[in-house]
Design a protein around this motif. Structure first.
Motif, mmCIF file in Angstrom:
data_model
loop_
_atom_site.group_PDB
_atom_site.id
_atom_site.type_symbol
_atom_site.label_atom_id
_atom_site.label_comp_id
_atom_site.label_asym_id
_atom_site.label_seq_id
_atom_site.Cartn_x
_atom_site.Cartn_y
_atom_site.Cartn_z
ATOM 1 N N UNK A 160 81.766 3.942 71.658
ATOM 2 C CA UNK A 160 82.822 3.340 72.093
ATOM 3 C C UNK A 160 82.842 1.969 71.654
ATOM 4 N N UNK A 161 81.795 1.117 71.696
ATOM 5 C CA UNK A 161 81.658 -0.193 71.298
ATOM 6 C C UNK A 161 81.900 -0.240 69.717
ATOM 7 N N UNK A 162 81.451 0.797 68.959
ATOM 8 C CA UNK A 162 81.707 0.576 67.418
ATOM 9 C C UNK A 162 83.104 0.642 67.289
ATOM 10 N N UNK A 163 83.889 1.587 68.164
ATOM 11 C CA UNK A 163 85.387 1.836 67.867
ATOM 12 C C UNK A 163 85.966 0.736 68.200
ATOM 13 N N UNK A 164 85.389 -0.110 69.130
ATOM 14 C CA UNK A 164 86.099 -1.511 69.547
ATOM 15 C C UNK A 164 86.212 -2.316 68.614
ATOM 16 N N UNK A 165 84.946 -2.343 67.840
ATOM 17 C CA UNK A 165 84.834 -3.168 66.636
ATOM 18 C C UNK A 165 85.622 -2.832 65.530
ATOM 19 N N UNK A 166 85.916 -1.598 65.232
ATOM 20 C CA UNK A 166 86.949 -1.141 63.977
ATOM 21 C C UNK A 166 88.251 -1.431 64.394
ATOM 22 N N UNK A 167 88.622 -1.432 65.659
ATOM 23 C CA UNK A 167 89.930 -1.672 66.247
ATOM 24 C C UNK A 167 90.223 -3.209 65.904
ATOM 25 N N UNK A 168 89.256 -4.148 66.327
ATOM 26 C CA UNK A 168 89.130 -5.527 66.197
ATOM 27 C C UNK A 168 89.367 -5.908 64.879
ATOM 28 N N UNK A 169 88.841 -5.188 63.992
ATOM 29 C CA UNK A 169 88.949 -5.349 62.538
ATOM 30 C C UNK A 169 90.466 -5.089 62.032
ATOM 31 N N UNK A 170 91.029 -4.167 62.530
ATOM 32 C CA UNK A 170 92.439 -3.846 62.125
ATOM 33 C C UNK A 170 93.079 -4.913 62.795
ATOM 34 N N UNK A 171 92.681 -5.539 63.831
ATOM 35 C CA UNK A 171 93.628 -6.578 64.376
ATOM 36 C C UNK A 171 93.302 -7.952 63.512
ATOM 37 N N UNK A 172 92.185 -8.124 63.115
ATOM 38 C CA UNK A 172 91.729 -9.306 62.403
ATOM 39 C C UNK A 172 92.670 -9.372 61.124
ATOM 40 N N UNK A 173 92.895 -8.069 60.532
ATOM 41 C CA UNK A 173 93.581 -7.977 59.305
ATOM 42 C C UNK A 173 95.056 -8.465 59.615
ATOM 43 N N UNK A 174 95.487 -8.231 60.762
ATOM 44 C CA UNK A 174 96.879 -8.743 61.134
ATOM 45 C C UNK A 174 96.794 -10.357 61.319
#
Length: 400
Positions: free
Chosen positions: A132-146
């Motif tokens: 779940x933490x790794x999924x959170x990091x991936x999701x945060x990466x998409x947000x950093x792209x924004x």
């Protein structure tokens, strides 16, 4: 988390930065394309709505092939399609052209380059206790792209115009092709206590019969409605309120910046607390933020504050929702099963984007959509409470 996990996670992070960053930039092009092509916002909104719908409809299919043939092929095909759509949109600069390219082609490309493909690969490569933490990091990466891409896209639009801006974004999309190969490294061994592989048929039947799975679909429908409406129409809404383009760009950038913190935090909390409770709180908090935004006068300060507030709650739903899917059914068919949940997310997104454009052209404002967003936030807060975020009984084969 071993070396393989970190490589797969890193490749997924950079793919999501590019894919999601470009995708979240399309909203700033709505007013310009509306004027230059001499069409109403409803027409361009339809292109973005088709993008969201096709992204969702294609996700279970690409998830199935990613689970069966590997994430690499889906990522390569998606990257090529993404870049090709941005190039073709310039030569086919009409409402129909935008709906075919930015709508349909980008929608399918997103299914191969974003969360369904990436989270499925990451989920197979990291230990269950870190998932779940790794999924959170991936999701945060998409947000950093924004956060990183939207201000740059605004600058390209201001300096070069929309056509050349699309060319630059197409060049960035091509980079996802080599990054896709990082998703194909050998997965980590099955963790102790993981859900065994019972086969695709029994797993899908178990999901179809699970009431909790259907409630998860309903909640993610609301998430799609919220984020797609805001991403596509907040720039136009702020422009109607007399805000400068810089305020619009920074409002969207704040969504991306604060979503980095929110997504990572939800990923961490999801390892310690019940994801369904966290999801309920998150959706209700979205309703509060929207109420405050429409109740207060729209100023540069409130616009940027809204971006920060809604951004913190933006895609924290992804690690929690995908984490529940992995807990319930395991990771062997996660890309496909999460793909079905994501399809409902994108049906909500289609209604949020196109419905907002329709409402604006008909009523001259977005008021009814803002109030609908509040009502849906309350609905989502309620439907997550009965979900059982535990392993579902499946007729299993023994794991060797």
């Amino acid at each position: 988390m071993g070396r393989t996990g970190w490589i797969v996670l890193s490749a997924g992070i950079f793919m999501l930065i590019i894919a999601m960053g470009i995708r979240q930039s399309f909203g700033i092009f709505v007013p310009v394309l509306s004027m230059e092509l001499d069409v109403g916002r409803q027409s361009i909104s339809l292109a973005l709505a088709l993008q969201n719908l096709l992204w969702g409809v294609a996700q279970p299919v690409t998830g199935y092939f990613a689970d069966r043939w590997g994430a690499v092929r889906m990522g390569v095909i998606g990257g090529i399609l993404y870049a090709g759509a941005l190039i073709l949109a310039q030569a086919w600069g009409s409402p129909l052209g935008l709906q075919m390219t930015i709508g349909i082609m980008v929608g399918v490309a997103l299914a191969g380059t974003t969360y369904g493909t990436v989270l499925g690969a990451v989920g197979k490569a990291v230990p269950a206790e870190k998932r779940t933490m790794a999924f959170g990091i991936c999701t945060a990466a998409g947000s950093f792209g924004m956060f990183a891409v939207v201000p740059g896209a605004q600058a390209l639009l201001d300096i070069l115009g929309w056509s050349m801006a699309f060319t630059v974004m197409a060049a960035a999309a091509v980079l996802m092709v080599p990054l896709s190969f990082g998703l194909g490294l050998k997965s980590a061994p099955v963790a102790v206590g993981a859900v065994a592989d019972a086969g695709m048929g029994p797993t899908v039947r178990a999901a179809r019969k699970s009431g909790s799975y259907w409630l998860l679909n309903a909640g993610f429908f609301v998430c799609g409605f919220h984020v797609a409406f805001v991403a596509a129409h907040l720039p136009a809404f702020l422009r109607d309120q007399g805000m400068a383009t810089s305020v619009t760009a920074w409002s969207l950038a704040m969504i991306g910046l604060f979503n980095i913190f929110g997504s990572y935090l939800m990923g961490v909390l999801g390892q310690r607390y019940s994801p369904r409770i966290l999801l309920s709180i998150l959706y209700l908090a979205r309703g509060v933020v929207i109420v405050l935004f429409i109740a207060l006068p729209v100023t540069p300060l409130t616009a940027i504050a809204f971006g920060a507030g809604i951004g913190f709650l933006w895609l924290g739903t992804v690690p929690l929702t995908s984490g529940i899917v992995a807990r319930m059914f395991g990771v062997r068919y996660m890309s496909m099963l999460y793909g079905f949940v994501f399809m409902f997310h994108q049906i909500g997104a289609f209604i949020g984007v196109w419905g907002a454009g329709w409402a604006y052209d008909l009523l001259g404002s977005y008021d009814i959509i803002w109030w609908s967003s509040i009502a849906l936030a309350i609905f989502a807060g309620i439907v997550h409470l009965p979900i059982r975020d535990q392993a579902v009984a499946i007729e299993r084969r023994a794991v060797a």
